[in-house]
Design a protein around this motif. Sequence first.
Motif, PDB file in Angstrom:
ATOM      1  N   ARG A  80      -6.782   6.653   0.030  1.00  0.00           N
ATOM      2  CA  ARG A  80      -6.023   6.152   1.215  1.00  0.00           C
ATOM      3  C   ARG A  80      -6.073   4.579   1.064  1.00  0.00           C
ATOM      4  O   ARG A  80      -5.167   3.972   1.531  1.00  0.00           O
ATOM      5  CB  ARG A  80      -6.495   6.675   2.405  1.00  0.00           C
ATOM      6  N   ALA A  81      -7.470   4.009   0.897  1.00  0.00           N
ATOM      7  CA  ALA A  81      -7.333   2.690   1.134  1.00  0.00           C
ATOM      8  C   ALA A  81      -7.369   1.973  -0.282  1.00  0.00           C
ATOM      9  O   ALA A  81      -6.825   0.632  -0.236  1.00  0.00           O
ATOM     10  CB  ALA A  81      -9.108   2.311   1.502  1.00  0.00           C
TER      11      ALA A  81
ATOM     12  N   GLN B  16      -1.119   8.658   4.062  1.00  0.00           N
ATOM     13  CA  GLN B  16      -1.118   8.035   5.264  1.00  0.00           C
ATOM     14  C   GLN B  16      -1.623   6.499   5.191  1.00  0.00           C
ATOM     15  O   GLN B  16      -2.846   6.202   4.442  1.00  0.00           O
ATOM     16  CB  GLN B  16      -1.903   8.781   6.561  1.00  0.00           C
ATOM     17  N   PRO B  17      -1.052   5.490   6.006  1.00  0.00           N
ATOM     18  CA  PRO B  17      -1.933   4.376   6.210  1.00  0.00           C
ATOM     19  C   PRO B  17      -3.310   4.211   6.429  1.00  0.00           C
ATOM     20  O   PRO B  17      -3.842   5.201   7.141  1.00  0.00           O
ATOM     21  CB  PRO B  17      -0.972   3.503   6.942  1.00  0.00           C
TER      22      PRO B  17
ATOM     23  N   GLU C 148     -10.349  12.859   5.630  1.00  0.00           N
ATOM     24  CA  GLU C 148      -9.198  12.993   6.645  1.00  0.00           C
ATOM     25  C   GLU C 148      -9.330  11.747   7.901  1.00  0.00           C
ATOM     26  O   GLU C 148     -10.303  11.337   8.036  1.00  0.00           O
ATOM     27  CB  GLU C 148      -9.122  14.068   7.179  1.00  0.00           C
ATOM     28  N   ALA C 149      -7.919  11.695   8.113  1.00  0.00           N
ATOM     29  CA  ALA C 149      -7.919  10.731   9.317  1.00  0.00           C
ATOM     30  C   ALA C 149      -8.528   9.629   9.026  1.00  0.00           C
ATOM     31  O   ALA C 149      -9.107   8.725  10.026  1.00  0.00           O
ATOM     32  CB  ALA C 149      -8.659  11.356  10.598  1.00  0.00           C
TER      33      ALA C 149
ATOM     34  N   TYR D 107       0.881  -1.148   0.031  1.00  0.00           N
ATOM     35  CA  TYR D 107       0.042   0.072  -0.082  1.00  0.00           C
ATOM     36  C   TYR D 107       0.857   1.282  -0.068  1.00  0.00           C
ATOM     37  O   TYR D 107       0.635   2.193  -0.691  1.00  0.00           O
ATOM     38  CB  TYR D 107      -1.108   0.000   1.134  1.00  0.00           C
ATOM     39  N   GLY D 108       1.979   1.252   0.592  1.00  0.00           N
ATOM     40  CA  GLY D 108       2.795   2.500   0.838  1.00  0.00           C
ATOM     41  C   GLY D 108       3.487   2.637  -0.546  1.00  0.00           C
ATOM     42  O   GLY D 108       3.379   3.913  -0.958  1.00  0.00           O
TER      43      GLY D 108
END
Length: 417
Positions: A314-315, A165-166, A402-403, A55-56
Amino acid sequence: MTASRPTFNPARALAVRVLTRVLTGETFAAPALDAALAEARLPARDAGLATHLVYGTLRYVLLLDAALTPLLRGETPPKARALLLAGAFEKLVLGTPPHAVVSEYVNVARMARLASPALVNAVLRRVARPAETEETRYALPGWLIDVFRRAYGERAEAVLADQLQPQPLWLSLSSAGVRSLEAEGSVVEPGPQGVDRVVLARPLRESAAYRCGQAQPINPASMAVVDALGDVEGRRVLDLAGGAGVKAALLAARGARVTSVDVIARKHEAARANLKRLGLRADLLTHDLTQPLDLPPAPLVLLDAPCTGTGTLRAHPEIKLRLTPEAVEEMAALQARLLPNAAAAVAPGGVLVYSVCSVTRQEGERVLRDFLATHPEFTPEAVPGLEVPHVPAGEGVLTVPEAGLDGFFIARLRRTA
Ligand SMILES: C[S@@+](CC[C@H](N)C(=O)[O-])C[C@H]1O[C@@H](n2cnc3c(N)ncnc32)[C@H](O)[C@@H]1O
């Protein structure tokens, strides 16, 4: 004395193989990684490393390509490219010591026969951060950066940075599910829309809570779509474009009588298995919603339309590597065909919720604006029960990704005639 055999962590070879499949467009990251991890049965720590690398690396491809391109000549074979991207990710983003990155990836290249060890050695020794541009800072093409700026204005920079971000795990849990996960050593933290943020002690599918139907993965922004229907207990709900039936299951859990409709019959198999695991029921119907539905009108209709997924980067970071502005227009054209058929299934006085997990103006605000211009019998209403951060978007709202929250466009319409 015999020379010691070079070693490498199998997580890295697994990550490179998964990345190769995803980067060549063969499949998406989640199913490819799930299948590879199930087969390899790595210890939990290595499975975690493989997941982080896949994922990164996908999140940072645009930056990593900018770093690698000046060092490569001619065509790089797909496996070698995937390996170099993963190595560059560890060196430039994770900050793994350079000598360790070079020796690990040279060994992976040699022993798993994924690339020329000499090439890997030469490139990973020299690779360095490229000059910063907006595109490399956010690892996002310029046109997608503009999509986020248009959607979120002054919040956009924070949202864009957050996409790198993860992704946390979000679960809808019964109280027995919370207790069971905590007893296994998982950490459960309450989040918005009644969805918990969970750090698992063991793989989800092996947890008692999941196996006993006490846990359902769902992003809080996706739960906000379910909540937008209001009170559903005892009422008939049409879940249109219902896919594998996650929202159908959550609606059924609240006592709704659900019919979930999707064009792909295979998705119903997944929905059926999931409903069984949760001890719930819903009717499942295969139908192409570009054609009118032959069902009695319902008081509550949800169209969670197919979309480009720009609210879920993100996902699903591979989306940003594949998506084009033309694909956004094509998707908006499809949504514009589905919405009138969903609307026709709403009983007079009933409610229609339209949602997409995309933040482009075309798929949310514009589809809805054009629909309302030709359907005066529908009036927009405020979306009830919204606990996730959101901003106005025409006659609907956009949740703020976000988050670890997804970006959804959500609109609620009342049929007045
Ligand atoms: C966003 S997903 C649905 C997710 C689902 N609501 C959930 O929460 O699990 C959109 C779905 O639309 C379906 N779809 C795409 N085109 C369609 C069409 N013409 N008619 C019906 N469903 C369609 C896709 O198969 C996909 O499952």
